[in-house]
Each structure stands twice: as C-alpha cells, then as structure tokens.
Write a protein that holds these residues in place. Structure first.
Motif, PDB file in Angstrom:
ATOM      1  N   SER A  47       0.781  -1.223   0.000  1.00 26.48           N
ATOM      2  CA  SER A  47       0.000   0.000   0.000  1.00 26.48           C
ATOM      3  C   SER A  47       0.817   1.278   0.000  1.00 26.48           C
ATOM      4  N   ASN A  77      -4.646   0.676  -0.890  1.00 25.63           N
ATOM      5  CA  ASN A  77      -4.090   1.884  -0.287  1.00 25.63           C
ATOM      6  C   ASN A  77      -4.963   2.353   0.883  1.00 25.63           C
ATOM      7  N   GLY A  80      -7.528   5.389  -2.217  1.00 24.61           N
ATOM      8  CA  GLY A  80      -7.146   5.026  -3.575  1.00 24.61           C
ATOM      9  C   GLY A  80      -6.750   6.248  -4.382  1.00 24.61           C
ATOM     10  N   ASN A 107      -9.149  -0.511  -0.593  1.00 23.66           N
ATOM     11  CA  ASN A 107      -8.645   0.771  -0.110  1.00 23.66           C
ATOM     12  C   ASN A 107      -9.324   1.032   1.231  1.00 23.66           C
TER      13      ASN A 107
END
Length: 371
Positions: A47, A77, A80, A107
C-alpha cells in the motif's frame, strides 16, 4: 510528484509508499495502465497512503481511459485516489480489486475521495470504473463542499463479470456537498449499485443533489444482488431529487431488509418521483422477495413523494410497507403513486401494508394514489 503540465505516466507498478504513489500538482496529467498499491503479481496489497493525490492546484487530469491498455488498478491503499482539484476525469479503472477484477484488495478509507473538489467526472463515456471490494470504507466519497461533480456509468459492488458480488461498505457517500449528479437519464450514464452494506448515503448538508436513472441491487445481467441495508439513506439533507419526471430518470430499487429509501433526522424538501420500488424496469413484475419498507420517514417533513402528474408517479410495490412514517413527520405530500399495484394501476403487486403512520406523524397530505 509531477509538476509539469501535460505529463503522461504509463505502465508503472507503484507500491509501498508512506505518502502518495503519484502526487499531481500541475495540469492535464494522464495516468494510464498503472498498478498502484499492489504487489508485482497484482493480487495483494503493497500500500501507499494515497494511491494518487490530485492537489487543489491540479486540473484537467485523466486517470484511466478506455480498455485494458489504459486501465489503472488502484487498490490496497489508505485512499485510492484523493482529489482536491477541479475538472478531472476518473474513468475505466479498477478501484478496490485485484488486477483481474475478481478479489477484494480494499482501499481502507475510500476508493475515490473528493475533498472540496469541484466539477470532476467519475466514470462517463470514456469507460466505467469497477469500484468494488472497498469493504472498510466508501467506494466513492464526497465531502467538504465537493460540489458540481458527476458520478456516471460506474459499477459498484460487483466482480468484473457483472454478476458476482464484491461488496463495498458503502458504495457512494456524500457529506456536506451540493449539486452533484449521480447517474443520468441516458442509460449509458446509469450507475449499477449492488451487493454492498449501503448503496448511497447522503449525510448532513448533502443538499440539492440529483440521483437519477440508477439501478440499485439489479445487475446488468438481470440478476438480483441487493444491498444489505438501505439503497438510499438521507440524513439531515434537503432539496435532493431522487428520480425525475423525464424518461430514464427514475431509479430502480430492489427490496432490502430495512428500508429501500430511508429519510431521517430532519431531512426535508426532498423530491421522490418516477422511481420503481420492488419491480422490474417495466413496472409489471415483482423483483425478489418482499422485505423491508419501500420508503421510510423518521422525523422527516415537507418531502414530496410523487407529484401532480403521472410522470411524477412512483411504483411502490413488493415491500413490507409501501410508505412508513414514524416520529415527527409533518406536511409531507404523497400524491399520484401506485402503491401495491403495477404501472398500469390494474394489476396487484402487493405490499403487506400500503401507508402506515406510527407515533407522531401529522398534517400529511395523501391524495390521488392507487393503493
């Protein structure tokens, strides 16, 4: 960071970054065919804090495009894509899935996050985004006066085959943001919002937005993949248009366990018109099993369900209660709807109850409906 206008970024794997994978501070940048927040196999998270961060100084950018050669996969992540800028396009990407569009790589906060961002397009004619698998947060979130944005032609909560589920926690959330368009009258602008805990949430100050032409819980392959709680939840938000009077503007909402459309917490002056609750797109066949209320109002007043003409009419069928009101619900208008019957008004598609008022509603106007 990218500070040169017109920069093109293509074919990169960007991962394991404590800040932004791509930080955009200039205009007309294009990002295509990148994997951001994934490992080299494209199947597990590696990430970044922000997959892509579009600064307030950046506009006219395009993230994604049309087809495999331009698709970004932005997953795993914290955020995102986070957008502060204006007039950007996010299209044709996978957001929250693996590279195959089959497995969730969430995300954590939101897939696409607009924060004070204006006039951006999420989806559109360039290509749909597959926004699925964001199981801890939102697929798309608008906040802090993110106004005049459009969310069109996206797939939420499904795998790439457009049949199997890949849920978000909430597919779309709008906080304190106005004049946004979710969907459109043209079938090509329709969002498909399925299989998530919540479909669309409008929270405090999400005023004067339009939600038109979307399918909630009904896939492009004509399967039912209902949302777990509400399809549309409106809390302390006002002057929103859910559906419309022109061809294609009505939303289709498959029954859910609680309330398909739930207005709560002093939500007032919202307009609900031209929608199909509990039926197929023709308004003649029940979709799925009867579950919760079609429309529920809790402490919500001065809302209009239906209207003066047949074009305003909602089809409200195949639910436990067509319209359920509880608490301080005053001066609502329920007019010219078909409640428990099909689009013709002649054939029964029953609810357990038509209109039910409990413990507080007063001075509501109910007229011209077929119940």
């Amino acid at each position: 960071s990218f500070g040169s206008n017109g920069t093109h970024i293509r074919g990169l794997i960007i991962s394991n970054n404590s800040d932004a994978g791509i930080y955009m501070i200039s205009d007309n940048i294009k990002v295509k065919n990148c994997w951001i927040g994934l490992d080299s196999a494209g199947t597990a998270a590696s990430s970044c804090a922000f997959g892509i961060l579009i600064d307030i100084t950046s506009s006219g950018d395009t993230i994604g495009g049309n087809g495999l050669s331009e698709r970004n996969v932005i997953s795993g992540n914290n955020y995102g894509i986070q957008i502060f800028g204006t007039n950007n396009i996010i299209a044709g990407n996978y957001v929250g899935t693996d590279v195959n569009g089959v497995t969730a790589v969430p995300n954590q906060q939101s897939g696409i996050d607009l924060n004070g961002a204006l006039s951006n397009l999420i989806g559109g004619s360039m290509g749909y985004n597959l926004i699925s698998g964001n199981t801890l947060g939102s697929g798309v979130k608008l906040s802090n006066n993110s106004n005049n944005n459009s969310i069109q032609n996206n797939i939420f909560g499904l795998q790439v085959n457009l049949t199997d589920s890949l849920p978000n926690q909430a597919s779309i959330e709008i906080y304190n943001s106005k004049h946004n368009l979710v969907g459109g009258a043209n079938v090509l602008d329709r969002n498909v919002i399925c299989a998530s805990t919540y479909g669309l949430n409008l929270f405090t100050g999400a005023d004067s937005n339009e939600v038109v032409g979307n399918h909630f819980g009904y896939t492009p392959n004509f399967n039912l993949k209902r949302n777990d709680q509400s399809n549309i939840y409106i809390s302390n938000s006002h002057y929103n248009f859910i559906g419309g009077t022109n061809i294609g503007e009505g939303n289709l909402l498959v029954p859910v366990p609680t309330a398909s459309l739930w207005m709560n917490n002093n939500s007032h002056d919202n307009f609900i018109r031209g929608n199909m609750f509990g039926t197929d797109p023709t308004g003649t066949i029940a979709l799925g099993s009867r579950m919760g209320s079609a429309i529920q109002l809790n402490d919500a007043s001065y809302n209009i369900i239906g209207g003066n003409t047949s074009a305003h009419r909602n089809i409200i069928a195949n639910s436990s209660t067509g319209v359920y009101m509880i608490g301080i619900c005053v001066f609502n208008l329920i007019m010219n709807n078909h409640i428990g019957v099909d689009v013709s008004g002649s054939n029964v598609i029953s609810n357990n109850g038509g209109i039910y008022m409990d413990n507080g509603p007063a001075f509501n106007n109910i007229r011209g409906n077929v119940i």
